[in-house]
Design a protein around this motif. Structure first.
Motif, PDB file in Angstrom:
ATOM      1  N   ALA A   1      -3.368   3.443 -10.229  1.00 30.71           N
ATOM      2  CA  ALA A   1      -3.208   3.872  -8.840  1.00 30.71           C
ATOM      3  C   ALA A   1      -4.086   5.077  -8.541  1.00 30.71           C
ATOM      4  O   ALA A   1      -4.711   5.161  -7.479  1.00 30.71           O
TER       5      ALA A   1
ATOM      6  N   THR B   1       0.907  -3.962  -6.418  1.00 34.51           N
ATOM      7  CA  THR B   1       0.735  -2.517  -6.321  1.00 34.51           C
ATOM      8  C   THR B   1       0.261  -1.930  -7.650  1.00 34.51           C
ATOM      9  O   THR B   1       0.919  -2.116  -8.671  1.00 34.51           O
TER      10      THR B   1
ATOM     11  N   THR C   1       0.829  -1.204   0.000  1.00 32.78           N
ATOM     12  CA  THR C   1       0.000   0.000   0.000  1.00 32.78           C
ATOM     13  C   THR C   1       0.865   1.256   0.000  1.00 32.78           C
ATOM     14  O   THR C   1       0.524   2.256  -0.649  1.00 32.78           O
TER      15      THR C   1
ATOM     16  N   TRP D   1       1.948   1.892  -3.445  1.00 33.55           N
ATOM     17  CA  TRP D   1       0.804   2.457  -4.175  1.00 33.55           C
ATOM     18  C   TRP D   1       0.677   3.945  -3.882  1.00 33.55           C
ATOM     19  O   TRP D   1       0.448   4.756  -4.794  1.00 33.55           O
TER      20      TRP D   1
END
Length: 222
Positions: A192, A186, A41, A44
């Motif tokens: 994203a 990711t 995360t 990301w």
């Protein structure tokens, strides 16, 4: 319309104006370096910064503190004993050199842990500290309680925003906070950004608490 709503609307309509056209939102991200899902995360979040007007401030939370006193399997208890080391090193580094060292140090520790599968030893911490220009002697903080008051304060700042029945990471932005998202691999680039738009949309919805499905694969690192 809020800045976040404007971003979402542009994504939905295909507006291609750059992220620099909008005010920059401040996001706060709490991580525990031990967690592979938080690592994904966090990578990301760095992708989101490239495609949305967002700047992230990094903070430490602790799975060891979160699970203190809970009934957990023995294997997990051992993991929690190991979890003290990296968060203590991160807090000691931030107290010594400022919070701006947290992202590069997290990256240096996380790469060793999650990509290179290094053990969380003082040698690993010292190498990560040296890589980012910090005193490798700070690795000794892994076995010291000297920074635990600051660690607990940082952890409480994050977890108090979302409640005790979640884990790491915690993200706070634009007056709302949430756990996750839990993702693998990711997302990159505009993918994203779209996920960021969607996460904000549900997180900012009054009364929205949970959206979940069973994980059918482990963390994928790339």
């Amino acid at each position: 319309m809020t800045a976040d709503a404007t971003i979402s609307a542009r994504a939905a309509t295909g507006d291609s104006r750059s992220a620099g056209d909008d005010p920059v939102a401040e996001a706060d991200f709490w991580f525990d370096p031990l967690c592979p899902w938080a690592w994904l995360t966090s990578r990301w979040m760095l992708e989101v910064e490239k495609v949305r007007p967002v700047r992230t401030r990094w903070h430490v939370m602790s799975l060891a503190i979160l699970n203190d006193g809970r009934e957990v399997p023995e294997a997990y208890r051992e993991a929690m004993r190991q979890a003290w080391g990296p968060v203590r090193v991160c807090i000691a580094a931030a107290a010594t050199a400022g919070d701006e060292v947290l992202l590069p140090l997290y990256t240096a520790i996380g790469r060793r842990r999650h990509l290179e599968e290094a053990e969380l030893t003082e040698e690993t911490f010292a190498a990560a500290l040296t890589e980012v220009g910090l005193d490798p002697a700070l690795a000794a903080a892994a076995h010291s309680t000297a920074w635990d008051e600051q660690l607990r304060a940082s952890h409480e700042d994050g977890i108090s925003r979302v409640g005790m029945d979640v884990g790491t990471p915690v993200i706070a932005v634009a007056g709302t906070a949430f756990f996750g998202p839990v993702i693998t691999p990711t997302p990159r680039g505009e993918a994203a950004g779209r996920l960021w738009d969607g996460v904000l949309l549900v997180a900012e919805t009054p009364g929205f608490y949970e959206l979940k499905r069973t994980r059918d694969q482990g963390p994928i690192f790339d």
